[in-house]
Design an enzyme around this catalytic site. Structure first.
Site, PDB file in Angstrom:
ATOM      1  N   GLU A  78       0.822  -1.212   0.000  1.00 60.75           N
ATOM      2  CA  GLU A  78       0.000   0.000   0.000  1.00 60.75           C
ATOM      3  C   GLU A  78       0.858   1.264   0.000  1.00 60.75           C
ATOM      4  OE1 GLU A  78      -3.135   0.046  -0.392  1.00 60.75           O
ATOM      5  OE2 GLU A  78      -3.708  -2.044  -0.004  1.00 60.75           O
ATOM      6  N   CYS A 141      -7.508  -2.142   8.615  1.00 59.33           N
ATOM      7  CA  CYS A 141      -6.222  -2.207   7.907  1.00 59.33           C
ATOM      8  C   CYS A 141      -5.649  -0.806   7.712  1.00 59.33           C
ATOM      9  CB  CYS A 141      -6.391  -2.911   6.559  1.00 59.33           C
ATOM     10  SG  CYS A 141      -6.654  -4.694   6.689  1.00 59.33           S
ATOM     11  N   HIS A 165      -1.627  -5.779   1.702  1.00 53.83           N
ATOM     12  CA  HIS A 165      -2.818  -6.629   1.703  1.00 53.83           C
ATOM     13  C   HIS A 165      -2.539  -7.942   0.969  1.00 53.83           C
ATOM     14  CE1 HIS A 165      -5.670  -3.185   2.704  1.00 53.83           C
ATOM     15  NE2 HIS A 165      -6.115  -4.188   3.442  1.00 53.83           N
TER      16      HIS A 165
END
Length: 215
Positions: A78, A141, A165
């Protein structure tokens, strides 16, 4: 070098979470870096307290947080964490924030310090699908991703941190037709490759290459 790797416990209707299952199976050392593994609860705020205590105790150089992203095909490092909690479902404590600012004195967003392009490339070279992601969502998250970045900003300036993820496991999609899944072995292989990239790029920054998706 020491890397703290965290993974969430199961949440929602799932009895297993690939994040912590993969983290538990990582070797204790990768590319010369000591790997410290930590299970964290899928709970807003509480998860941050657990990670904060671990950072204070272990004094890691890097923090890599792992989470489940059902519906994604690949491992996705991310890029950015946003200052917003907006839960699509309740967390494991029954809490469901709506349009809630995580920290009033925090930045609107924090960018990761991890070499996400190098990580995605290394994962693919290991034979596992991967792509850079530009949204970590607004559930727990993103919450822990943002919280660790906030800690770095306010308390632990020497750490580098980020989030990745991973998809559902095959057993999680038995009753979810046409939903992608990835085996636990591939998860471990991919995470290991990502950590090797983190070690290799330490002090060098990320690689210059075209990566990323619309999401």
């Amino acid at each position: 070098m020491k890397i703290l790797v965290t993974g969430f416990d199961p949440f929602g209707d799932d009895k297993i979470n690939p994040a912590i299952e993969a983290v538990k199976r990582l070797p204790d050392e990768i590319a010369g870096a000591q790997i410290v593994k930590l299970e964290i609860p899928t709970k807003f705020n509480v998860s941050a307290d657990v990670v904060k205590d671990a950072i204070a105790k272990e004094k890691p150089d890097y923090v890599l947080s792992m989470g489940q992203a059902g519906g994604r095909f690949e491992l996705t490092p991310e890029r950015v964490a946003i200052n917003l909690d907006d839960g699509r479902i309740q967390d494991n404590a029954g809490y469901q924030p709506l349009n809630h600012t995580i920290h009033g004195d925090g930045e609107n967003a924090y960018f990761t310090q991890l070499p996400i392009k190098a990580m995605a490339k290394a994962i693919r070279e290991a034979g596992v699908p991967a792509a850079v992601s530009n949204t970590a969502g607004t559930y727990v998250c993103n919450h822990i991703f943002y919280q660790v970045q906030y800690m770095r900003d306010k308390m632990f300036p020497d750490i580098k941190a980020g989030f990745m993820h991973i998809p559902f496991l095959p057993e999680q999609v038995v009753t979810r037709p046409e939903t992608p899944a990835l085996s636990l072995d591939d998860d471990v292989l991919g995470i290991t490759a990502a950590i090797k990239a983190i070690v290799a790029r330490d002090g060098k920054g990320d690689i210059e290459t075209i990566e990323g998706k619309n999401h």
